[in-house]
Design a protein around this motif. Structure first.
Motif, mmCIF file in Angstrom:
data_model
loop_
_atom_site.group_PDB
_atom_site.id
_atom_site.type_symbol
_atom_site.label_atom_id
_atom_site.label_comp_id
_atom_site.label_asym_id
_atom_site.label_seq_id
_atom_site.Cartn_x
_atom_site.Cartn_y
_atom_site.Cartn_z
ATOM 1 N N LEU A 49 -13.156 3.275 3.843
ATOM 2 C CA LEU A 49 -13.188 2.578 2.559
ATOM 3 C C LEU A 49 -12.032 2.965 1.632
ATOM 4 N N GLY A 50 -11.226 3.928 2.056
ATOM 5 C CA GLY A 50 -10.122 4.369 1.215
ATOM 6 C C GLY A 50 -10.562 5.246 0.063
ATOM 7 N N LEU A 51 -11.711 5.901 0.220
ATOM 8 C CA LEU A 51 -12.158 6.867 -0.785
ATOM 9 C C LEU A 51 -11.525 8.228 -0.524
ATOM 10 N N LEU A 52 -11.095 8.441 0.714
ATOM 11 C CA LEU A 52 -10.367 9.643 1.117
ATOM 12 C C LEU A 52 -9.182 9.208 1.968
ATOM 13 N N PHE A 53 -8.180 10.062 2.073
ATOM 14 C CA PHE A 53 -7.028 9.786 2.924
ATOM 15 C C PHE A 53 -6.695 11.046 3.716
ATOM 16 N N GLY A 54 -6.461 10.863 5.016
ATOM 17 C CA GLY A 54 -6.133 11.995 5.871
ATOM 18 C C GLY A 54 -4.895 11.708 6.702
ATOM 19 N N GLU A 55 -4.807 12.349 7.836
ATOM 20 C CA GLU A 55 -3.692 12.139 8.758
ATOM 21 C C GLU A 55 -4.074 11.064 9.777
ATOM 22 N N VAL A 60 -7.888 -2.048 9.356
ATOM 23 C CA VAL A 60 -9.001 -2.981 9.218
ATOM 24 C C VAL A 60 -8.435 -4.380 9.370
ATOM 25 N N ASP A 61 -8.799 -5.042 10.448
ATOM 26 C CA ASP A 61 -8.292 -6.389 10.730
ATOM 27 C C ASP A 61 -6.768 -6.414 10.673
ATOM 28 N N GLY A 62 -6.153 -5.366 11.198
ATOM 29 C CA GLY A 62 -4.700 -5.290 11.270
ATOM 30 C C GLY A 62 -4.008 -4.755 10.037
ATOM 31 N N THR A 63 -4.757 -4.548 8.946
ATOM 32 C CA THR A 63 -4.174 -4.021 7.710
ATOM 33 C C THR A 63 -4.437 -2.528 7.603
ATOM 34 N N GLU A 64 -3.397 -1.741 7.363
ATOM 35 C CA GLU A 64 -3.572 -0.297 7.282
ATOM 36 C C GLU A 64 -4.285 0.096 5.994
ATOM 37 N N VAL A 65 -5.220 1.013 6.106
ATOM 38 C CA VAL A 65 -5.910 1.541 4.932
ATOM 39 C C VAL A 65 -4.950 2.471 4.201
ATOM 40 N N SER A 66 -4.541 2.056 3.016
ATOM 41 C CA SER A 66 -3.631 2.849 2.188
ATOM 42 C C SER A 66 -3.940 2.514 0.739
ATOM 43 N N LYS A 67 -3.432 3.323 -0.162
ATOM 44 C CA LYS A 67 -3.673 3.066 -1.585
ATOM 45 C C LYS A 67 -3.143 1.701 -2.000
ATOM 46 N N ALA A 71 -7.281 -3.123 -2.305
ATOM 47 C CA ALA A 71 -7.927 -4.362 -2.738
ATOM 48 C C ALA A 71 -8.185 -5.282 -1.544
ATOM 49 N N VAL A 72 -7.215 -5.360 -0.636
ATOM 50 C CA VAL A 72 -7.357 -6.197 0.556
ATOM 51 C C VAL A 72 -8.435 -5.630 1.474
#
Length: 240
Positions: A49-55, A60-67, A71-72
């Motif tokens: 969900l992007g509440l934490l970020f690690g290594e 998700v559906d080809g989109t990288e979880v990043s800050k 929104a996407v």
């Protein structure tokens, strides 16, 4: 739909919670994420969900979880919390259900259509204008699911969806989950519920993925479960 690539995470330096975790979940799959307390299940959800970020990378559906992409990502994912009181924060079920779609810019007309369609699908139309503090725990859990479905997410994450429910409401929730067509990732200690709702299981232990396979196969493996501080589902415990 969901992909973890060599993901590691630590809340404290030198004490990793997840270690080089990799797995993929296809669109439409129903996957149970199981493990003893401290295995890393909740951390997986928070990273997704992007509440934490690690290594490593999470897609998700080809989109990288990043800050930059939160929104996407969060429009694609719906999250049903373990405690419905933490999710249902408006006075009525209806007000909770319209909050998200309206804030995403949907018209009032489209939002009303979604709300009525979801409530009818779940058999909850009579709850539409009920006050959240006056409905039962089971009704509130169902309303929380309805609130997420009104957002029309592509994948649904659920944290202990059957906890603290009486047998009747537990069965209603299980049947509802089984009927959902979205991709599902469910964490739970209720292995009977996982057996009833998921076709595949990921077993975490010590932050590592120690098993990944058909739900029936993994949940019948007494030796595997006991080696990772878990027990057979009650429905299977008396069978050989």
């Amino acid at each position: 739909m969901i992909k973890f690539q060599n993901v590691s995470f630590a809340y404290e330096k030198g004490r990793p919670v997840l270690r080089d975790l990799s797995f993929s979940i296809a669109r439409g799959e129903a996957v149970g994420l199981i493990g003893a307390n401290g295995a890393g299940k909740s951390t997986v959800m928070k990273l997704l969900l992007g509440l934490l970020f690690g290594e490593g990378r999470i897609l998700v559906d080809g989109t990288e979880v990043s800050k930059a992409n939160l929104a996407v990502i969060r429009r694609k994912l719906g999250f049903v919390l373990q405690n419905s009181d933490n999710q249902m924060f408006m006075p009525t079920v209806y007000e909770d259900m319209i909050f998200g779609p309206l804030n995403y810019g949907l018209s009032r007309e489209e939002t009303e259509r979604r709300v009525d369609a979801v409530l009818a699908r779940l058999g909850l139309t009579e709850l539409k204008h009920r006050y959240n503090h006056k409905i039962s725990g089971g009704e509130k859990r169902m309303a929380a699911i309805a609130t997420v479905l009104a957002m029309e997410p592509e994948a649904i994450l659920m944290d202990e969806p059957s906890s603290a429910l009486d047998p009747c409401n537990r069965r209603i929730v299980i049947n509802t989950i089984r009927d959902l067509t979205q991709t599902k990732l469910i964490t739970s200690h209720d292995l009977d519920m996982i057996l009833d709702t998921c076709t595949r299981v990921l077993l975490l232990s010590g932050g590592r993925l120690v098993a990944d396979g058909p739900a029936e196969e993994i949940l019948r493996d007494r030796a595997l479960l006991e080696a990772n501080r878990m027990e057979l589902p009650l429905s299977l415990a008396g069978r050989r």
